[in-house]
Design an enzyme around this catalytic site. Structure first.
Site, PDB file in Angstrom:
ATOM      1  N   LYS A 185       0.854  -1.193   0.000  1.00 30.24           N
ATOM      2  CA  LYS A 185       0.000   0.000   0.000  1.00 30.24           C
ATOM      3  C   LYS A 185       0.891   1.245   0.000  1.00 30.24           C
ATOM      4  O   LYS A 185       1.461   1.614   1.025  1.00 30.24           O
ATOM      5  CB  LYS A 185      -0.933   0.030   1.218  1.00 30.24           C
ATOM      6  N   GLU A 261      10.130   1.508  10.229  1.00 27.96           N
ATOM      7  CA  GLU A 261      11.091   2.570   9.904  1.00 27.96           C
ATOM      8  C   GLU A 261      10.351   3.871  10.124  1.00 27.96           C
ATOM      9  O   GLU A 261       9.511   4.268   9.306  1.00 27.96           O
ATOM     10  CB  GLU A 261      11.550   2.440   8.438  1.00 27.96           C
ATOM     11  N   CYS A 295      13.631  11.173   6.566  1.00 28.47           N
ATOM     12  CA  CYS A 295      13.749  10.758   7.970  1.00 28.47           C
ATOM     13  C   CYS A 295      15.194  10.957   8.445  1.00 28.47           C
ATOM     14  O   CYS A 295      15.445  11.144   9.625  1.00 28.47           O
ATOM     15  CB  CYS A 295      13.337   9.307   8.118  1.00 28.47           C
ATOM     16  N   GLU A 392      10.291  16.852  14.299  1.00 29.66           N
ATOM     17  CA  GLU A 392      10.790  16.568  12.960  1.00 29.66           C
ATOM     18  C   GLU A 392      10.323  17.695  12.030  1.00 29.66           C
ATOM     19  O   GLU A 392       9.122  17.927  11.883  1.00 29.66           O
ATOM     20  CB  GLU A 392      10.221  15.213  12.509  1.00 29.66           C
TER      21      GLU A 392
HETATM   22  P1  NAP Z   1       2.574   8.707   7.557  1.00 29.53           P
HETATM   23  O1  NAP Z   1       1.539   9.737   7.594  1.00 29.53           O
HETATM   24  O2  NAP Z   1       2.854   7.926   8.766  1.00 29.53           O
HETATM   25  O3  NAP Z   1       2.172   7.734   6.342  1.00 29.53           O
HETATM   26  C1  NAP Z   1       2.984   6.672   5.921  1.00 29.53           C
HETATM   27  C2  NAP Z   1       2.124   5.632   5.247  1.00 29.53           C
HETATM   28  O4  NAP Z   1       1.215   5.108   6.193  1.00 29.53           O
HETATM   29  C3  NAP Z   1       1.286   6.144   4.092  1.00 29.53           C
HETATM   30  O5  NAP Z   1       1.171   5.143   3.119  1.00 29.53           O
HETATM   31  C4  NAP Z   1      -0.047   6.393   4.763  1.00 29.53           C
HETATM   32  O6  NAP Z   1      -1.150   6.372   3.890  1.00 29.53           O
HETATM   33  C5  NAP Z   1      -0.097   5.214   5.696  1.00 29.53           C
HETATM   34  N1  NAP Z   1      -1.013   5.362   6.815  1.00 29.53           N
HETATM   35  C6  NAP Z   1      -1.370   6.489   7.472  1.00 29.53           C
HETATM   36  N2  NAP Z   1      -2.252   6.187   8.451  1.00 29.53           N
HETATM   37  C7  NAP Z   1      -2.444   4.840   8.403  1.00 29.53           C
HETATM   38  C8  NAP Z   1      -3.246   3.920   9.147  1.00 29.53           C
HETATM   39  N3  NAP Z   1      -4.019   4.320  10.148  1.00 29.53           N
HETATM   40  N4  NAP Z   1      -3.212   2.617   8.807  1.00 29.53           N
HETATM   41  C9  NAP Z   1      -2.426   2.189   7.800  1.00 29.53           C
HETATM   42  N5  NAP Z   1      -1.659   3.007   7.053  1.00 29.53           N
HETATM   43  C10 NAP Z   1      -1.658   4.311   7.359  1.00 29.53           C
HETATM   44  O7  NAP Z   1       3.978   9.290   7.108  1.00 29.53           O
HETATM   45  P2  NAP Z   1       4.314  10.222   5.867  1.00 29.53           P
HETATM   46  O8  NAP Z   1       3.890  11.595   6.188  1.00 29.53           O
HETATM   47  O9  NAP Z   1       3.800   9.602   4.610  1.00 29.53           O
HETATM   48  O10 NAP Z   1       5.887  10.078   5.817  1.00 29.53           O
HETATM   49  C11 NAP Z   1       6.718  10.870   6.564  1.00 29.53           C
HETATM   50  C12 NAP Z   1       7.223  10.126   7.789  1.00 29.53           C
HETATM   51  O11 NAP Z   1       7.885   8.935   7.383  1.00 29.53           O
HETATM   52  C13 NAP Z   1       8.255  10.931   8.560  1.00 29.53           C
HETATM   53  O12 NAP Z   1       8.030  10.844   9.929  1.00 29.53           O
HETATM   54  C14 NAP Z   1       9.566  10.247   8.186  1.00 29.53           C
HETATM   55  O13 NAP Z   1      10.587  10.419   9.135  1.00 29.53           O
HETATM   56  C15 NAP Z   1       9.143   8.835   8.048  1.00 29.53           C
HETATM   57  N6  NAP Z   1      10.081   8.079   7.220  1.00 29.53           N
HETATM   58  C16 NAP Z   1      10.915   7.180   7.842  1.00 29.53           C
HETATM   59  C17 NAP Z   1      11.856   6.473   7.115  1.00 29.53           C
HETATM   60  C18 NAP Z   1      12.766   5.502   7.799  1.00 29.53           C
HETATM   61  O14 NAP Z   1      13.380   4.687   7.092  1.00 29.53           O
HETATM   62  N7  NAP Z   1      12.916   5.514   9.109  1.00 29.53           N
HETATM   63  C19 NAP Z   1      11.953   6.663   5.734  1.00 29.53           C
HETATM   64  C20 NAP Z   1      11.109   7.589   5.131  1.00 29.53           C
HETATM   65  C21 NAP Z   1      10.170   8.280   5.889  1.00 29.53           C
HETATM   66  P3  NAP Z   1      -1.804   7.743   3.354  1.00 29.53           P
HETATM   67  O15 NAP Z   1      -0.912   8.215   2.292  1.00 29.53           O
HETATM   68  O16 NAP Z   1      -3.125   7.357   2.872  1.00 29.53           O
HETATM   69  O17 NAP Z   1      -1.864   8.691   4.521  1.00 29.53           O
END
Ligand code: NAP
Length: 488
Positions: A185, A261, A295, A392
């Protein structure tokens, strides 16, 4: 071909449907979700908006294929991943353009991500051949210990929008290599790169049902039932700590194997003895890669007092000179942020720091016009209570502060619930090792501003995550260990 026509062509070539059981199909409710270009705020296209029934069908397909794929020859799995690597490299320019259109990063950065993403397929193509078990005697010498490694089983992979391709291949590569079937997804803001990847894997010969893609605007209600389904065995998530926490909780129901992650708040430490030229270049890379929407992005710069002012000035000159604009335009180094709420949060953090007494070296403005742009910004003398040091940022903002000693530098670096990566610049080898040992992070960039590499174990400690992606460790995340006690 004119640029606009080329853009249209790459968008047109991507399937806009769900990929389930080897077939491309519309969402069962017929719904679609809009994909927006963050540089223009204009819609690019619409893709299928999956329902919970579609997600269930995707899991059914993954479950049906589970045993057959687990029993496939490692050579076949390796061959498919290698072919997919080659196809990605052949099409790197077009895939890069597609990514820039849906996500905003400059073309050169998108191309860099495609190469990095493809590298996970190359790496895990090799790892597919190196799934090792063990054999030894019981200590008593009577029986034998036979250790088998087996694919964990059907896995749900959830990826974010900031690295739409690499965060996908970093999970799909090891899953396919290990013999797992998956439901993927992608983030709703950037579904096109993942759909293009589906087409590539299909062309590379991946059998239908091994890799299933569900694009949706309602991630929670669509994937929630899968996490509760006892046939799912693994959840691999990349995204925010907030969502990760909720998914860990949901995964407890069936005691799923999880890889997380999550978010970061990377400290960047510069000691008095550092090569300042290298530190400024490293800072620029660690801060501005992906417009700061990474991240691993350097979130705060802690600098030894004697070099602080010079560092802030020189970083300000470099960041202020970066051209921002639509990522498809020539010489653009900084694209737009992903959406309006993200930009608002960045502006709010900068204002908070300025209100509390920080000095503006450069930037701090929202430019006029369309697109979610934010000017590259350096803030100096940022006070300890400024939110920008603790949250962040996910934007092109570099807050600079000081430390007084090595112990103080380590204490400041560790003063966060996150623990993904830290950067350290010093020429003193003994200090370098001491500081690396003292940092509570999963990764350290020592005299370099980037750590990502397909062959290295990427991941965090504390609230930055569980598990590792990349390297041999990335494969282990998709394997279970079975021990057989053998009587002779
Ligand atoms: P996010 O809001 O947590 O969303 C990530 C993914 O999760 C998206 O596909 C999102 O779908 C989905 N999602 C959201 N709520 C969900 C739920 N209740 N159930 C299942 N899936 C759900 O994060 P983001 O804003 O896309 O990404 C930024 C974050 O990712 C930052 O905090 C960054 O640090 C972190 N990140 C970490 C790494 C690492 O390797 N540690 C790498 C890259 C990014 P939708 O698009 O529909 O909301």
């Amino acid at each position: 071909m004119s640029i606009a026509t080329e853009e249209q062509t790459v968008v047109d070539r991507v399937s806009k449907q769900l990929y389930i059981g080897g077939e491309w199909r519309d969402a069962s409710g017929g719904g679609t979700l809009e994909v927006i270009d963050p540089a223009t705020e204009e819609p690019l296209c619409e893709v299928a908006d999956a329902t919970p029934e579609d997600a269930a069908a995707a899991l059914d397909a993954a479950v049906d294929k589970r045993a057959e794929w687990a029993a496939s020859a490692p050579n076949d799995r390796a061959g498919i991943l290698w072919k997919a690597f080659e196809l990605m490299m052949e099409r790197a320019d077009k895939l890069a353009l597609l990514m820039t259109l849906e996500m905003g990063k400059p073309l050169a950065e998108s191309k860099g991500e495609i190469v990095y993403a493809a590298d996970f397929f190359r790496w895990f193509s090799g790892e597919a051949l190196r799934i090792e078990g063990g054999y030894k005697q019981f200590a008593t010498g009577t029986s034998r210990v036979l250790v088998m490694k087996q694919p964990v089983g059907p896995s749900l992979l959830i990826t974010p929008w900031n690295f739409p391709m690499a965060m996908g291949t970093r999970k799909v590569g090891p899953a396919v290599a290990a013999g797992c079937t998956v439901v993927m997804k992608p983030a709703q803001q950037t579904p096109l790169s993942m759909l293009a990847l589906g087409q590539i894997l299909e062309e590379a010969g991946l059998p239908g049902g091994v890799f299933n893609i569900v694009t949706t605007s309602s991630s929670g209600s669509t994937t929630g039932p899968l996490i509760q389904d006892p046939r799912l065995r693994k959840l691999s998530f990349t995204g925010s700590t907030e969502v990760g926490r909720r998914l860990i909780e949901a995964s407890a129901q069936n005691v799923l194997k999880v890889s997380m992650e999550l978010g970061g708040n990377a400290p960047f430490l510069i000691f008095e003895d550092a090569d300042l030229d290298a530190a400024v270049e490293g800072a620029l890379l660690a801060k501005m890669r992906n417009m700061g929407e990474a991240c691993t992005s350097a979130n705060r710069f802690h600098v030894a007092e004697p070099v602080r002012e010079e560092f802030a000035r020189r970083l300000g000159e470099k960041m202020g000179a970066l051209k921002f604009g639509r990522g498809t335009e020539e010489d653009v180094k900084v694209g737009p942020l992903i959406d309006q709420p993200s930009r608002e949060k960045v502006a709010e953090l900068v204002q908070d720091a300025l209100d509390k007494g920080a000095t503006r070296v450069v930037g701090g403005e929202i430019p006029d016009g369309r697109g979610y742009f934010y000017a590259p910004t350096v803030l100096d003398e940022v006070p300890e209570d400024a939110r920008v040091l603790h949250e962040e940022i996910f934007g092109p903002v570099a807050p600079v502060g000081v430390f007084s000693s090595e112990e103080d530098a380590i204490a400041r670096a560790n003063d966060t619930e996150y623990g993904l990566v830290a950067y350290v610049f010093t020429r003193d080898i003994k200090r370098a090792i001491r500081v690396c040992e003292g940092l509570d992070t999963g990764m350290v960039g020592l005299n370099q501003g980037m750590v990502s590499n397909a062959g290295a174990p990427f991941g965090g400690v504390k609230q930055s995550g569980i598990g590792r992606e990349g390297g041999h460790q990335g494969l282990e995340e998709f394997l279970e260990t079975k021990y057989v006690a053998v009587s002779l």
